[in-house]
Design a protein around this motif. Structure first.
Motif, mmCIF file in Angstrom:
data_model
loop_
_atom_site.group_PDB
_atom_site.id
_atom_site.type_symbol
_atom_site.label_atom_id
_atom_site.label_comp_id
_atom_site.label_asym_id
_atom_site.label_seq_id
_atom_site.Cartn_x
_atom_site.Cartn_y
_atom_site.Cartn_z
ATOM 1 N N ILE A 108 51.415 66.564 107.291
ATOM 2 C CA ILE A 108 52.461 66.687 106.277
ATOM 3 C C ILE A 108 52.517 68.163 105.879
ATOM 4 N N PRO A 109 53.581 68.878 106.224
ATOM 5 C CA PRO A 109 53.631 70.322 105.972
ATOM 6 C C PRO A 109 53.561 70.641 104.479
ATOM 7 N N CYS A 110 52.753 71.632 104.155
ATOM 8 C CA CYS A 110 52.624 72.062 102.764
ATOM 9 C C CYS A 110 52.155 73.499 102.729
ATOM 10 N N GLU A 111 52.317 74.138 101.570
ATOM 11 C CA GLU A 111 51.851 75.508 101.399
ATOM 12 C C GLU A 111 51.273 75.676 100.002
ATOM 13 N N ALA A 112 50.163 76.401 99.934
ATOM 14 C CA ALA A 112 49.515 76.668 98.648
ATOM 15 C C ALA A 112 49.773 78.113 98.250
ATOM 16 N N GLN A 113 49.832 78.344 96.954
ATOM 17 C CA GLN A 113 50.047 79.691 96.438
ATOM 18 C C GLN A 113 49.251 79.861 95.157
ATOM 19 N N ALA A 114 48.627 81.015 95.004
ATOM 20 C CA ALA A 114 47.821 81.304 93.812
ATOM 21 C C ALA A 114 48.458 82.440 93.029
ATOM 22 N N PHE A 115 48.339 82.383 91.710
ATOM 23 C CA PHE A 115 48.839 83.427 90.817
ATOM 24 C C PHE A 115 47.687 83.864 89.924
ATOM 25 N N LYS A 116 47.310 85.118 90.022
ATOM 26 C CA LYS A 116 46.193 85.620 89.228
ATOM 27 C C LYS A 116 46.526 87.003 88.695
ATOM 28 N N ASN A 117 46.366 87.168 87.391
ATOM 29 C CA ASN A 117 46.558 88.478 86.769
ATOM 30 C C ASN A 117 45.871 88.436 85.409
ATOM 31 N N PRO A 118 44.956 89.379 85.134
ATOM 32 C CA PRO A 118 44.220 89.333 83.859
ATOM 33 C C PRO A 118 45.068 89.721 82.655
ATOM 34 N N ASP A 119 46.216 90.357 82.871
ATOM 35 C CA ASP A 119 47.064 90.768 81.753
ATOM 36 C C ASP A 119 47.686 89.543 81.094
#
Length: 459
Positions: free
Chosen positions: A323-334
């Motif tokens: 089952i096609p899927c994609e993961a994405q992460a968002f990281k920023n200390p501000d």
């Protein structure tokens, strides 16, 4: 090994985008990484540091039992307030529907989407004693206590400096991090009860958003998705915490979309939402296939346990089933930076497809919901709301909370609610909730269902 992704620092090759991002975060992070555990002796079962002990508590609302961080407790209790019974809205005639409403893990006989329009650990709390007003309800009394208390901020987790990756502890895997097997009573309960599910809640949200004067515009995912939540705690049997099954519930919600919308993978599930035990089998099989295998090292295995799972395990499930899927992460200390990146990504996602009326106030799409993870909890994003005051809110199905009974009774019906903004509070996650976190992860299904008209009950 053939690979599409190579590390620019050490040349290590990985087979997925998420795997290379995780490699960069754990092996080449600048400073401490929140995704890995500190070096040091492995904690024994029942052992927890004083600092960690102060971070977690059990929800004091009767019948909940969730183990959550102190930083999240006030918001958690406020959301319990939104679960309280609503006054009955003005009801319009029922839209003919042979099936709708709350079920306990059931699916339609033919596996298709049944349209509603056509058919845990106890830890010490603060030592300060305060007697709230007994005339108030339990949620209001706990809110009153919060107005007098302060809570320690969470400390970030430390980095792992070299391979092999360590076994994680209770901060990451929950109260039952070292459990070899969940108790027999819970196994029996999950086999017989499964979960609680509300089918058709997307169309209820559609009407509430349409009626809400504070909503400028909104997007919603495919109406086939169910709101799947934990079993209600009834009687002595459920006086014990069920553990952290939120990750499994969110996988089940994505699966409900796949089955209901006949999207890629529907034939794998054979018309049914998979059980927690079946999902654990999928995860272990994915590791055997070499997909996100670091999860086996970090958890020690999940089969038959209540250990928390996260984005890597959810991704492993779907990839192992083709089952096609994609993961994405968002990281920023501000402050607010990661949150802004998250909102931009979610908005682009919902704008990426055609809807029946792109100029409508509520824009209904055929898109899948999104698996959404922050530290300690995961939810399912089912939409996005833009408000007239300029703010935006994620619209979510949270497996910790149930749909109010006064609202589920209107699944499949037209209704007019006198205070839709109040009802929507349970489904909103905006800056007030998200500002406590600086890292988020999402998992999107990338296949689309066959193009067809999405019926709407709001004229």
């Amino acid at each position: 090994m053939s690979s599409e992704f190579a590390c620019p620092f050490c040349g290590s090759e990985q087979d997925t985008e998420y795997a290379i991002l995780l490699h960069l975060e754990t092996q080449h992070a600048e400073g401490k990484s929140p995704f890995v555990a500190d070096e040091g002796p492995m904690e024994s079962e029942g052992d927890m540091s004083a600092a960690e002990e102060d971070q977690f508590t059990e929800c004091p609302i009767d019948g909940c039992g969730e183990i959550i961080t102190l930083a999240e407790l006030e918001d958690h209790i406020e959301l319990h307030g939104a679960e309280q019974p609503e006054e009955q809205p003005e009801e319009h005639p029922r839209v003919p529907a042979p099936h709708h409403g709350r079920s306990r893990g059931t699916a339609s006989a033919n596996g298709g989407y049944q349209s509603p329009y056509s058919h845990g650990r106890n830890v010490p709390r603060t030592a300060r004693v305060y007697q709230p007003d007994e005339r108030l309800g339990p949620v209001e009394r706990w809110k009153q206590i919060f107005n007098m208390s302060t809570r320690r901020p969470l400390e970030p987790l430390g980095p792992v400096k070299e391979l092999p990756r360590k076994r994680l502890g209770k901060s990451e895997l929950g109260k039952y991090a070292h459990e070899d097997r969940m108790p027999n009573w819970l196994i029996s309960l999950l086999k017989t009860g499964g979960y609680e599910s509300s089918e058709g809640m997307i169309t209820v949200l559609e009407q509430l958003l349409q009626q809400n004067p504070e909503t400028q515009c909104a997007y919603l995912c495919h109406p086939a998705v169910h709101h799947i939540s934990k079993l209600r705690k009834e009687g002595k049997l459920l006086s014990y915490s069920l553990g952290g099954f939120c990750g499994y519930r969110n996988i089940q919600m994505l699966a409900s979309y796949i089955v209901g919308a006949s999207a890629t993978g529907a034939e794998v599930f054979r018309g049914k939402v998979p059980s927690i035990f079946r999902i654990q089998d999928y995860i272990e099989n994915a590791w055997d296939m070499g997909i996100n295998t670091q999860g086996r090292i970090e958890t020690g295995g999940v089969k038959g346990t209540r250990k928390y799972i996260g984005t890597p395990e959810a991704q492993a499930v779907f990839l192992s089933l083709n089952i096609p899927c994609e993961a994405q992460a968002f990281k920023n200390p501000d402050a607010g930076a990661a949150e802004a990146l998250l909102f931009n990504a979610v908005e682009r996602y919902f704008e990426s497809t055609q809807c029946s009326n792109p100029q409508a106030k509520v824009r209904c799409t055929s898109l899948a919901p999104i698996y959404f993870q922050h530290r300690g909890h995961s939810l399912t994003i089912v939409g996005l709301e833009k408000r007239r005051n300029g703010t935006s809110e994620l619209l979510v199905f949270d497996p910790m909370f149930h749909d109010p009974a006064g609202i589920t009774r209107y699944i499949g019906r037209r209704f007019q609610h006198k205070d839709p903004d109040k009802v929507l509070k349970l489904y909103r996650r905006g800056s007030k909730y998200l500002k406590k976190y600086h890292e988020f992860e999402v998992l999107r299904l990338t296949s689309r269902p066959a193009i067809r008209d999405i019926p709407a009950i709001v004229s």
